[in-house]
Scaffold this active site. Structure first.
Site, mmCIF file in Angstrom:
data_model
loop_
_atom_site.group_PDB
_atom_site.id
_atom_site.type_symbol
_atom_site.label_atom_id
_atom_site.label_comp_id
_atom_site.label_asym_id
_atom_site.label_seq_id
_atom_site.Cartn_x
_atom_site.Cartn_y
_atom_site.Cartn_z
ATOM 1 N N LYS A 79 0.774 -1.121 0.119
ATOM 2 C CA LYS A 79 0.088 -0.021 0.004
ATOM 3 C C LYS A 79 0.919 1.136 0.037
ATOM 4 C CE LYS A 79 -3.872 2.044 2.545
ATOM 5 N NZ LYS A 79 -5.060 1.806 3.757
ATOM 6 N N SER A 154 -9.752 1.863 2.890
ATOM 7 C CA SER A 154 -8.968 2.653 2.182
ATOM 8 C C SER A 154 -7.770 1.796 1.319
ATOM 9 C CB SER A 154 -8.086 3.526 2.693
ATOM 10 O OG SER A 154 -7.215 2.866 3.754
ATOM 11 N N SER A 178 -10.057 -0.373 7.097
ATOM 12 C CA SER A 178 -9.320 -0.357 5.675
ATOM 13 C C SER A 178 -8.693 -1.514 4.980
ATOM 14 C CB SER A 178 -8.277 0.923 5.637
ATOM 15 O OG SER A 178 -8.939 2.097 5.730
#
Lengths: 483, 481
Positions: A79, A154, A178
């Site tokens: 990420k 997210s 997330s």
């Protein structure tokens, strides 16, 4: 099925047996990225050259029989809020669009030491603030399962990449859901470990007391395998905890008979899509039939979780994001005076949602409001934690839906922040109490994946790994039979 | 109407740790800009603080030395504000749960009696970087960012400081104590000891408190006292005129020696303090505190008392000797080799200090070893050399670092004490300088110095000048008869 569609677990075996080479796996993943990426937009940066170099090295080790670990030679996506030395780390924000960290996050160091191949940095909601990956400054990520739908957020880029073979597995971060929610939206497995289990050093902070890095994978097995490598006390993160680390893989094939599973009553009230509830109950029934003891429990303060979360998270965020001031790194909007430079830099650099949360958080901490909001939120946080503590006196783990709603269309909720925030209703409590949770697929509604969440006591990930693995394996057998 | 000032200080002292408070970068105030920085102290995204244990120990040492309660639970907090020298956009400090609370610093009050100035709290925090303005640019040096600081806050209501003299005494005691413990060098020019001061006035005999004014930006003790003096005058004039004092922050203008308004209470920034989530709360066990306690050396007050008793030196001399721990230590090392403590202390204070000062070095760098210094004192005390010679030997020792016996041998210095040799020389001098003798006889007694000088010249300085003088006087008296 191609190599990039196999689980890390399977690929690990094949590498070990020298049946396939790390380069072949990488080529398969790169080919998939080439095909899919224009449509999916799972990545902000693809580190093709670095990955090729790493695969070369891994292959040499494979030939010599000197593999570093069970993930040596397996491509992983990271990420884009986890720092990678020499590789752009943007947090999907304009303000860090040009930021290249001078250091590696501890998890990245650990992965490199284990021989994992870094394939790229994945798209996300800006600074991890969002539940749909739509707040990214680099455009939304598409849900690979159904076009036009969000992958959740997210960590939407990581989940989407894993779901469509653009990565074998991935790292995400979870502040309020997330990892788990996008895993659920994309039909993969996502795990938020106990707060303190994985070092946060190098994870760009959103809300420090809630953030936790975790794996997003195709299977529970892969999660266990990846968790083995990233967890453990780190002297650079004094909130990481020194506890004994089990081999999470050894938890995989244990018997689940007699395991006590709690269903929190408060999670099944209004707002939950009845179709999701039905699917969820099928899963409950299945586990019951398999020998699990299911009982209803109560987490009475659940209704305050969302508001508590948004007070604490935004308060911390307003402070954490103060360092993006145009002085040291990132994008600077030059201006005559200092204050003007600050204003212009932050006005241009941050997106709407980030600004909204900074403003909320600043307000929450302001003199005269601190007691009413922040301090009260801390008190409620303690109550929520106590709820779980009491609950776990009765059961070994808890089972809940991951999201009250199905994956939604891109653009559908982005203009209604409150509606967006409610998507996190089942996930935020775990962050507030620091507990581990795992999201696993439990079927489809209208071709859209949904997931269930298993929760356990702090530092007891083994219990949910065991149960989740049992469930996933059984379901796969069932679904395969149906095909 | 007479007013008394009530003064309280916020002293910031930079701790003398090897590394910064939250990373392993070296603390070095003299280094080139941005040579001691890392991802943590430049606030790279994703970095986290790791607390320096030594800094906690130093804070607790200060707390114990100033008679504070050491809190079992201590919490770090973020103080949020924007400034280019503050890399994170917040300073990690302590707010609600500081390490030390409720202590006092004992000073000599204006009435000559011991006075315990109340200490509200001592907390640990990080320093900011430094802005450098040059060629139309503002540049930031982050070397200082993250250097540990303690803030010592004295009390405005519980035994506050009541005069400029007490203020000076307080600051000196605090600085001296910190220096003694090696907790801080407290060099003001290097910004290692900075303070803000709060002052309010009230009518003598009154019990209540008026609004306080905070003064910032004073870089020396002198300026602090100047600022306070100005402020006492300004506030008492306002009060006399029946006006109210507004609670505000003022800046001291070093050139004009006045304070000027900076901001009022309404404009005070809201720092939005909240507990630092990146650091765990501290649990300071009593065992840890007692371990730290053992590291505290003998403090100034105790040392003064012991020196007076043990060495029989006057209190005023002891105060000079113990002003710096290094001097006191030097004296004590010397005292191992001589028993003439009085002469030793005089020579340290007068001769050694003079030499150190002219070379502008500290006693730590003193090239004269204590043993050699005492040897010199002993030679002098035994009458083997004259003061004059002792001084010149000391100068030589100071340059070469040699022992006095070595120097005496090398330079073939002999102490001329045989009176008949001297007498002969004096007779010669008198014969050669009859006009001077006449002058002396006519009442110009000071002209005798010339004769003494001439004799000393003949002996190449190896005679005792006092003795020579006496002998000349005797001779002249004899002649005049």
């Amino acid at each position: 099925m191609e190599l990039c569609d196999l689980s890390a677990y399977k690929l690990s075996e094949l590498i070990k047996k020298k049946e396939i080479s790390p380069k072949e796996i990488l080529n398969s993943v790169l080919k998939r990225i080439k095909e899919k990426e224009p449509e999916i937009n799972a990545y902000i940066t693809v580190t093709k050259d670095l990955a090729k170099f790493q695969a070369e090295e891994a292959e040499k080790r494979q030939r010599k029989g000197e593999l570093l670990s069970d993930i040596d030679g397996i491509p992983i996506a990271i990420k884009d809020n986890i720092c990678t030395k020499g590789i752009k780390t943007t947090c999907a924000s304009n303000i860090l669009a040009n930021y290249v960290p001078p250091y590696n996050a501890t998890v990245v160091d650990r992965l490199l030491k284990a021989g994992a191949i870094i394939i790229g940095k994945t798209n996300m909601d800006e600074f991890a603030m969002g539940s749909s990956t739509e707040t990214s400054a680099f455009g939304p990520t598409q849900n690979p399962v159904k076009k036009g739908y969000v992958p959740g957020g997210s960590s939407g880029g990581s989940a989407a990449a894993v779901a469509c073979g653009e990565a074998v597995f991935a790292l995400g971060s979870d502040t309020g859901g997330s990892i788990r929610q996008p895993a659920s939206f994309c039909g993969v497995v996502g795990m938020k470990p106990t707060y303190g289990r994985v070092s946060r050093y190098g994870l760009v902070a959103y809300a420090s007391s809630l953030d936790q890095i975790g794996p997003i994978c195709k299977s529970v097995e892969d999660c266990a395998m990846l968790l083995n490598h990233i967890c453990g006390r780190d002297p650079k993160d004094t909130t990481s905890v020194s506890v004994s680390i089990p081999d999470f893989r050894s938890a995989l094939n244990q018997d689940i008979k007699g395991i006590k599973v709690g269903l929190p009553r408060e999670y099944f009230v209004e707002g939950l899509d009845s179709r999701i509830k039905d699917k969820f109950m099928e899963a409950v029934k299945f586990l019951q039939d398999a020998g699990a003891i299911v009982e209803e429990i109560s987490l009475p303060h659940t209704k305050y979780a969302i508001s508590t979360y948004y007070l604490i998270a935004t308060a911390e965020a307003s402070s954490n994001l103060a360092r993006y001031d145009g002085v040291k790194y990132g994008i600077r909007q030059s201006s005559d005076g200092l204050i003007e430079m600050y204003k212009k830099t932050r006005m241009f650099g941050f997106g709407r949602e980030v600004k909204r949360r900074i403003m909320l958080g600043t307000y929450v901490l302001s003199a005269g409001y601190y007691e009413a909001y922040y301090l009260k939120a801390l008190k409620v946080r303690t109550l929520i934690r106590e709820d779980f503590k009491k609950g776990f006196e009765k059961v070994d783990c808890m089972l809940t839906p991951v999201s009250p709603i199905l994956p939604f269309r891109i653009g559908e909720r982005i203009d209604d922040p409150l509606k967006m925030y409610l998507v996190d209703v089942y996930t935020v409590s775990l962050n507030l109490s620091g507990l581990p949770g795992i999201s696993i697929p439990c079927g489809y509604i209208d071709d859209l994946p949904i997931g269930i969440q298993l929760i356990s006591k702090a530092f007891n990930e083994q219990t949910i790994i065991k149960l989740a693995h049992f469930y996933q394996r059984s379901m796969e057998d069932k679904w395969n039979l149906n095909h | 109407m007479e007013f008394e000032p009530l003064i309280c200080f916020e002293v910031h002292a930079e701790l003398k740790t090897r590394s910064k408070l939250f990373c392993s970068c070296a603390v070095d105030p003299d280094a080139d800009p941005n040579t001691h920085i890392c991802p943590v102290c430049t606030a790279q995204p994703g970095t986290l603080p790791v607390l320096n244990k030594r800094a906690v120990e130093f804070t607790i040492m200060a707390g114990l030395a100033f008679n504070c309660r050491i809190n079992r639970r201590a919490v770090f907090a973020r103080k949020n504000y924007f400034y280019p020298d503050l890399p994170k956009g917040y300073q990690i400090s302590q707010y609600e749960h500081p390490l030390c609370e409720d202590g006092y610093v004992e000073i000599t009050g204006d009435d000559g009696k011991p006075y315990k100035v109340g200490i509200k709290r001592i907390h640990l925090e990080e320093d900011a970087g430094k802005l450098v303005h040059e060629k139309g640019y503002s540049l930031v040096d982050f070397n200082r960012a993250g250097v540990p600081l303690i803030e010592i806050v004295s009390d405005h209501t519980r035994n506050p400081i009541r005069s400029l003299k007490e203020a000076k005494e307080y600051l000196e005691t605090v600085r001296q104590t910190l220096q003694y413990m090696g907790v801080s060098d407290c060099i003001m020019e290097k910004g290692q000891f900075r303070c803000d001061v709060n002052i309010s006035l009230r009518k003598k005999g009154e019990k209540g408190f008026n609004e306080r004014v905070e003064i910032k930006n004073m870089s020396s003790f002198r300026f602090i006292l100047d600022a306070l003096q100005y402020e006492i005058k300004r506030q008492s004039e306002l009060l006399k005129a029946g006006k109210k004092i507004v609670q505000e922050t003022r800046l001291f203008d070093e050139r004009k020696k006045v304070t000027i308004p900076m901001r009022t209470k309404e404009d005070a920034p809201d720092y939005r303090y909240f507990p630092e989530p990146d650091l765990v709360e501290l649990d300071i066990s009593p065992e840890f505190v007692s371990l730290v306690k053992e590291k505290i050396p003998e403090l100034p007050a105790e040392k003064v008392k012991r020196f007076v008793e043990k060495y029989g030196i006057s209190r005023s001399d002891v105060l000079i000797l113990t002003k710096q721990r290094e001097t006191a230590d030097y004296f004590e090392r010397c005292a191992e080799y001589t028993s003439n403590y009085k002469r030793l202390s005089l020579w340290v204070i007068n001769e050694l200090f003079r030499l150190l000062k002219s070379d502008s070095i500290g006693i730590k760098e003193c090239p004269v070893k204590p043993k050699a210094f005492s040897e010199l004192i002993n030679l002098l005390s035994d009458g083997q050399i004259t003061e004059q010679i002792a001084k010149s030997i000391l100068e030589e020792m100071f340059v070469s670092g040699k022992d006095p016996s070595e120097i005496i041998k090398e330079k073939d210095i002999k102490v001329i004490q045989e009176k008949d040799v001297l007498e002969q020389m004096i007779k010669e001098v008198i014969a050669e300088n009859q006009e001077i003798v006449e002058k002396i006889k006519s009442g110009k007694r000071e002209a005798i110095n010339f004769l003494v000088g001439q004799v000393m010249k003949k002996t190449r300085g190896q005679a005792n000048a006092k003795l020579v003088r006496e002998m000349i006087l005797q001779q002249l008296d004899y002649l005049s008869l």
